[in-house]
Design a protein around this motif. Structure first.
Motif, PDB file in Angstrom:
ATOM      1  N   LEU A   1       0.831  -1.203   0.000  1.00 44.93           N
ATOM      2  CA  LEU A   1       0.000   0.000   0.000  1.00 44.93           C
ATOM      3  C   LEU A   1       0.866   1.254   0.000  1.00 44.93           C
ATOM      4  O   LEU A   1       0.599   2.210  -0.737  1.00 44.93           O
ATOM      5  CB  LEU A   1      -0.928  -0.001   1.215  1.00 44.93           C
ATOM      6  N   ALA A   2       1.910   1.252   0.820  1.00 43.42           N
ATOM      7  CA  ALA A   2       2.799   2.412   0.864  1.00 43.42           C
ATOM      8  C   ALA A   2       3.557   2.571  -0.448  1.00 43.42           C
ATOM      9  O   ALA A   2       3.828   3.701  -0.883  1.00 43.42           O
ATOM     10  CB  ALA A   2       3.774   2.278   2.025  1.00 43.42           C
ATOM     11  N   ARG A   3       3.885   1.445  -1.075  1.00 45.46           N
ATOM     12  CA  ARG A   3       4.589   1.514  -2.361  1.00 45.46           C
ATOM     13  C   ARG A   3       3.641   1.846  -3.504  1.00 45.46           C
ATOM     14  O   ARG A   3       4.074   2.131  -4.611  1.00 45.46           O
ATOM     15  CB  ARG A   3       5.271   0.172  -2.646  1.00 45.46           C
ATOM     16  N   ASN A   4       2.322   1.770  -3.238  1.00 46.09           N
ATOM     17  CA  ASN A   4       1.300   2.024  -4.258  1.00 46.09           C
ATOM     18  C   ASN A   4       1.449   1.059  -5.435  1.00 46.09           C
ATOM     19  O   ASN A   4       1.462   1.463  -6.604  1.00 46.09           O
ATOM     20  CB  ASN A   4       1.358   3.473  -4.756  1.00 46.09           C
ATOM     21  N   ASP A   5       1.541  -0.238  -5.116  1.00 49.95           N
ATOM     22  CA  ASP A   5       1.643  -1.262  -6.153  1.00 49.95           C
ATOM     23  C   ASP A   5       0.291  -1.468  -6.830  1.00 49.95           C
ATOM     24  O   ASP A   5      -0.770  -1.243  -6.231  1.00 49.95           O
ATOM     25  CB  ASP A   5       2.100  -2.589  -5.551  1.00 49.95           C
ATOM     26  N   TRP A   6       0.345  -1.938  -8.069  1.00 50.09           N
ATOM     27  CA  TRP A   6      -0.893  -2.256  -8.773  1.00 50.09           C
ATOM     28  C   TRP A   6      -1.586  -3.464  -8.138  1.00 50.09           C
ATOM     29  O   TRP A   6      -2.797  -3.477  -7.979  1.00 50.09           O
ATOM     30  CB  TRP A   6      -0.585  -2.552 -10.244  1.00 50.09           C
ATOM     31  N   ILE A   7      -0.801  -4.467  -7.813  1.00 50.22           N
ATOM     32  CA  ILE A   7      -1.345  -5.684  -7.196  1.00 50.22           C
ATOM     33  C   ILE A   7      -0.962  -5.683  -5.728  1.00 50.22           C
ATOM     34  O   ILE A   7       0.225  -5.696  -5.387  1.00 50.22           O
ATOM     35  CB  ILE A   7      -0.802  -6.947  -7.890  1.00 50.22           C
ATOM     36  N   CYS A   8      -1.988  -5.648  -4.857  1.00 49.83           N
ATOM     37  CA  CYS A   8      -1.712  -5.505  -3.429  1.00 49.83           C
ATOM     38  C   CYS A   8      -2.741  -6.282  -2.617  1.00 49.83           C
ATOM     39  O   CYS A   8      -3.928  -5.912  -2.572  1.00 49.83           O
ATOM     40  CB  CYS A   8      -1.735  -4.021  -3.047  1.00 49.83           C
ATOM     41  N   GLY A   9      -2.279  -7.354  -1.983  1.00 52.08           N
ATOM     42  CA  GLY A   9      -3.176  -8.148  -1.147  1.00 52.08           C
ATOM     43  C   GLY A   9      -3.670  -7.390   0.061  1.00 52.08           C
ATOM     44  O   GLY A   9      -4.790  -7.609   0.538  1.00 52.08           O
ATOM     45  N   ALA A  10      -2.860  -6.471   0.570  1.00 51.72           N
ATOM     46  CA  ALA A  10      -3.272  -5.683   1.734  1.00 51.72           C
ATOM     47  C   ALA A  10      -4.482  -4.807   1.403  1.00 51.72           C
ATOM     48  O   ALA A  10      -5.311  -4.537   2.269  1.00 51.72           O
ATOM     49  CB  ALA A  10      -2.111  -4.817   2.211  1.00 51.72           C
ATOM     50  N   TYR A  11      -4.569  -4.369   0.163  1.00 50.08           N
ATOM     51  CA  TYR A  11      -5.731  -3.566  -0.230  1.00 50.08           C
ATOM     52  C   TYR A  11      -7.006  -4.403  -0.156  1.00 50.08           C
ATOM     53  O   TYR A  11      -8.038  -3.950   0.348  1.00 50.08           O
ATOM     54  CB  TYR A  11      -5.553  -3.009  -1.642  1.00 50.08           C
ATOM     55  N   LEU A  12      -6.939  -5.629  -0.644  1.00 47.64           N
ATOM     56  CA  LEU A  12      -8.109  -6.505  -0.624  1.00 47.64           C
ATOM     57  C   LEU A  12      -8.570  -6.783   0.808  1.00 47.64           C
ATOM     58  O   LEU A  12      -9.772  -6.763   1.097  1.00 47.64           O
ATOM     59  CB  LEU A  12      -7.789  -7.822  -1.329  1.00 47.64           C
ATOM     60  N   SER A  13      -7.625  -7.043   1.706  1.00 47.92           N
ATOM     61  CA  SER A  13      -7.993  -7.384   3.076  1.00 47.92           C
ATOM     62  C   SER A  13      -8.471  -6.167   3.869  1.00 47.92           C
ATOM     63  O   SER A  13      -9.377  -6.283   4.696  1.00 47.92           O
ATOM     64  CB  SER A  13      -6.802  -8.035   3.784  1.00 47.92           C
ATOM     65  N   SER A  14      -7.906  -5.017   3.610  1.00 49.31           N
ATOM     66  CA  SER A  14      -8.258  -3.826   4.388  1.00 49.31           C
ATOM     67  C   SER A  14      -9.490  -3.103   3.846  1.00 49.31           C
ATOM     68  O   SER A  14     -10.119  -2.332   4.565  1.00 49.31           O
ATOM     69  CB  SER A  14      -7.071  -2.853   4.435  1.00 49.31           C
ATOM     70  N   ARG A  15      -9.839  -3.350   2.588  1.00 51.04           N
ATOM     71  CA  ARG A  15     -11.003  -2.666   1.983  1.00 51.04           C
ATOM     72  C   ARG A  15     -12.096  -3.656   1.588  1.00 51.04           C
ATOM     73  O   ARG A  15     -12.878  -3.418   0.700  1.00 51.04           O
ATOM     74  CB  ARG A  15     -10.580  -1.891   0.736  1.00 51.04           C
ATOM     75  N   ARG A  16     -12.164  -4.780   2.280  1.00 56.36           N
ATOM     76  CA  ARG A  16     -13.114  -5.819   1.906  1.00 56.36           C
ATOM     77  C   ARG A  16     -14.555  -5.312   1.913  1.00 56.36           C
ATOM     78  O   ARG A  16     -15.323  -5.555   0.972  1.00 56.36           O
ATOM     79  CB  ARG A  16     -12.970  -7.014   2.855  1.00 56.36           C
ATOM     80  N   GLU A  17     -14.945  -4.605   2.954  1.00 54.86           N
ATOM     81  CA  GLU A  17     -16.329  -4.124   3.047  1.00 54.86           C
ATOM     82  C   GLU A  17     -16.631  -3.083   1.975  1.00 54.86           C
ATOM     83  O   GLU A  17     -17.732  -3.076   1.406  1.00 54.86           O
ATOM     84  CB  GLU A  17     -16.577  -3.540   4.441  1.00 54.86           C
TER      85      GLU A  17
END
Length: 223
Positions: free
Chosen positions: A9-25
């Motif tokens: 997320l901090a690196r602003n990658d295109w593919i990021c598992g942390a985004y999926l887990s933190s923005r699930r709702e």
């Protein structure tokens, strides 16, 4: 300071598992809104397109005006369409649904009419000879035989609606389009890519679901 190597997320990658887990709702809510807008608009479009196609099939003089009007509606750019509907519906989900319904009419009416026209006249005469009235003839003979063409139009209209829903982000009712729009404004790569991929998945899933329904409803067309 550089971003930690494990912080996508901090690196602003295109593919990021942390985004999926933190923005699930957030993603789930966007998917539900996207599905709701798509399903409601396509169903309403079908309800309107069916009588228009039947009228165009029954009265030949009505075919040209019906097809002409729906074609003109389809050529209007989406932003212009929403602008024209804005005074009526305001900044609401109804605005997006109304626009999608109008866009779906071209595909639905043309394919429904093509399906009804493809029913052999000999079949109609045989049904009338067996005592079928106009309503029974339509429901029991013409519509079932028109299903392959009608379902083809429904599949295209549904996939198109999944794509066009994203334009509703300009009024705050675009489902996954809201995430794409906000992600582009902030250059949030993971959000843009994830929402875009989910749109593609929804479109493919909807098309496969309708294809399966078509095969179940039209067993005589299977090879």
């Amino acid at each position: 300071m550089t971003a930690p190597p494990d912080d996508c997320l901090a690196r602003n990658d295109w593919i990021c598992g942390a985004y999926l887990s933190s923005r699930r709702e957030i993603l789930w809510d966007a998917v539900l809104q996207h599905l709701q807008l798509t399903v409601v608009s396509v169903l309403l479009g079908l309800v309107i397109a069916l009588p228009l196609a039947i009228a165009a099939r029954r009265w030949r003089w009505a075919a040209a005006p019906v097809l002409g009007l729906t074609t003109v509606l389809y050529t209007i750019p989406s932003l212009a369409m929403f602008s024209l509907l804005l005074p009526v519906y305001g900044l609401s989900a109804s605005l997006v649904i109304a626009g999608l319904v109008l866009y779906s009419l071209t595909l639905l009416v043309r394919n429904l009419l093509a399906g009804l026209r493809s029913v052999p006249e000999e079949t109609r005469r045989a049904a009338r000879g067996m005592g079928y009235g106009p309503v029974r003839l339509l429901l029991a003979v013409e519509l079932p035989l028109a299903l392959p063409a009608a379902m083809a139009g429904l599949r295209i209209a549904t996939v198109s609606a999944v794509s066009l829903v994203t334009v509703g982000a300009i009024v705050g009712h675009g489902g996954l389009g809201n995430l794409i729009y906000s992600g582009m404004n902030t250059y949030f790569k993971a959000q843009v890519l994830t929402a875009s991929v989910l749109c593609v998945i929804i479109a493919i899933a909807a098309d496969l679901l309708l294809l399966g329904a078509q095969r179940l409803l039209t067993p005589w067309t299977r090879v």
